[in-house]
Design an enzyme around this catalytic site. Structure first.
Site, PDB file in Angstrom:
ATOM      1  N   ASN A   9      85.362 -42.967 109.007  1.00 29.21           N
ATOM      2  CA  ASN A   9      85.361 -44.294 109.640  1.00 29.21           C
ATOM      3  C   ASN A   9      86.808 -44.736 109.758  1.00 29.21           C
ATOM      4  O   ASN A   9      87.420 -45.138 108.776  1.00 29.21           O
ATOM      5  CB  ASN A   9      84.544 -45.258 108.764  1.00 29.21           C
ATOM      6  N   LYS A  11      87.998 -47.258 111.163  1.00 29.52           N
ATOM      7  CA  LYS A  11      88.145 -48.729 111.192  1.00 29.52           C
ATOM      8  C   LYS A  11      89.113 -49.120 112.318  1.00 29.52           C
ATOM      9  O   LYS A  11      89.193 -48.417 113.321  1.00 29.52           O
ATOM     10  CB  LYS A  11      88.567 -49.246 109.812  1.00 29.52           C
ATOM     11  N   HIS A  95      77.997 -52.026 108.083  1.00 26.00           N
ATOM     12  CA  HIS A  95      79.144 -51.833 107.185  1.00 26.00           C
ATOM     13  C   HIS A  95      79.446 -53.158 106.479  1.00 26.00           C
ATOM     14  O   HIS A  95      79.311 -54.228 107.067  1.00 26.00           O
ATOM     15  CB  HIS A  95      80.366 -51.350 107.979  1.00 26.00           C
ATOM     16  N   GLU A  97      82.078 -54.629 105.847  1.00 26.93           N
ATOM     17  CA  GLU A  97      83.066 -55.489 106.525  1.00 26.93           C
ATOM     18  C   GLU A  97      82.403 -56.278 107.646  1.00 26.93           C
ATOM     19  O   GLU A  97      82.761 -57.430 107.902  1.00 26.93           O
ATOM     20  CB  GLU A  97      84.235 -54.616 107.029  1.00 26.93           C
ATOM     21  N   GLU A 167      77.879 -47.768  99.840  1.00 30.23           N
ATOM     22  CA  GLU A 167      79.292 -48.137  99.759  1.00 30.23           C
ATOM     23  C   GLU A 167      79.429 -49.396  98.905  1.00 30.23           C
ATOM     24  O   GLU A 167      79.305 -50.516  99.425  1.00 30.23           O
ATOM     25  CB  GLU A 167      79.851 -48.420 101.155  1.00 30.23           C
ATOM     26  N   GLY A 173      88.481 -49.313  99.884  1.00 30.79           N
ATOM     27  CA  GLY A 173      89.891 -49.598 100.122  1.00 30.79           C
ATOM     28  C   GLY A 173      90.639 -50.077  98.894  1.00 30.79           C
ATOM     29  O   GLY A 173      91.757 -50.582  98.991  1.00 30.79           O
ATOM     30  N   SER A 212      86.775 -45.300  98.576  1.00 33.65           N
ATOM     31  CA  SER A 212      87.936 -44.644  97.969  1.00 33.65           C
ATOM     32  C   SER A 212      87.712 -43.163  97.673  1.00 33.65           C
ATOM     33  O   SER A 212      88.191 -42.639  96.667  1.00 33.65           O
ATOM     34  CB  SER A 212      88.381 -45.398  96.705  1.00 33.65           C
TER      35      SER A 212
END
Ligand code: 13P
Length: 251
Positions: A9, A11, A95, A97, A167, A173, A212
């Site tokens: 991904n 992003k 996701h 985010e 996730e 991140g 990560s």
């Protein structure tokens, strides 16, 4: 047997030139040529060119998001049929985010999941808890709620042609990866929730871990019985690192 899957991904990173270079490097190292199915998810605007270059290549193309509607007056949105048109096979939905920064709720994520499948594409459904939710012991409740919303709209049959990605938000991140045991525990819960409805579908469902993942920790995560691969953020932006993650899947 579940074929392992590793998805990158990207992003909102890079430029057209960088996207082109990364695709070229991934083709050069034959990233899709190993035991794992490998998918890259560039930003929308770079999908069409990537799709052309990847035509006939084992490396597959995915998108990071999609509109829940099929067509019409939805300024700024991109439909699942458009993604299919440029060569996408997979689409990430839900996701964290999107959920946290763009207000996507469980119902919208479920509609996106169905919209993707209606075009014959495979949704990669992301689920996962925040740090606060984990610390108050709500991980199972949150992940179950996120799955239930999709089960309610797509039915368990929907999971026969889908991928789930666990996730944990606190691992995305941050450099703080879930331990293999933490990942396995939630992956087993996810498979168990689907097995309550249909054991055969649950046994064939691929559940990826994301948060990560790096070349240095991928093998121990992928060694867990219910971890069928990874959804990779930052480490998917470097071809050699991503290639080593793809090579870390169980043979
Ligand atoms: P990182 O690998 O950068 O933690 O991102 C994970 C992720 O969100 C993939 O979708």
């Amino acid at each position: 047997m579940r074929r392992p899957l590793v998805a990158g991904n990207w992003k909102m990173h890079g430029s057209g030139a960088e996207a082109g270079r990364l695709i070229g490097e991934l083709i050069a190292i034959n990233a899709g040529g190993g035991p794992a199915e490998v998918v890259v998810c560039p930003p929308f605007v770079y999908l069409a060119e990537a799709g052309q270059r990847l035509r006939g290549n084992a490396l597959l193309l995915g998108a990071q998001d999609v509109c829940a509607e099929e067509i019409g007056a939805h300024t700024g949105e991109v439909s699942a049929s458009m993604l299919a048109d440029v060569g996408c096979r997979f689409v990430i939905v839900g996701h964290s985010e999107r959920r946290a920064l763009y207000g996507e709720d469980d119902a919208l994520v479920a509609r996106k999941f169905v919209a993707v499948q209606r075009q014959g594409l495979v949704p990669i459904l992301c689920v996962g808890e925040s740090l606060e939710e984990r610390e108050r012991g709500a991980t199972h409740e949150i992940v179950s709620r996120q799955l239930t919303a999709v089960l309610g709209m797509a039915g368990v049959a929907g999971f026969g042609a889908a991928v789930v990605a666990y996730e944990p938000v606190w691992a995305i991140g941050t450099g703080r990866t879930a331990t293999p045991a933490q990942a396995q525990e939630v992956h087993s819960l996810i498979r168990g929730r689907i097995a309550e409805k249909d054991a055969t579908i649950a046994a064939s469902l691929r559940v990826l871990y994301g948060g990560s993942v790096k070349a240095s920790n991928a093998a121990e995560l992928f060694a867990k019985p219910d971890v069928d691969g990874g959804l990779i953020g930052g480490a998917s932006l470097k071809a050699d690192e991503f290639g080593r993650i793809c090579a870390a899947v169980r043979k």
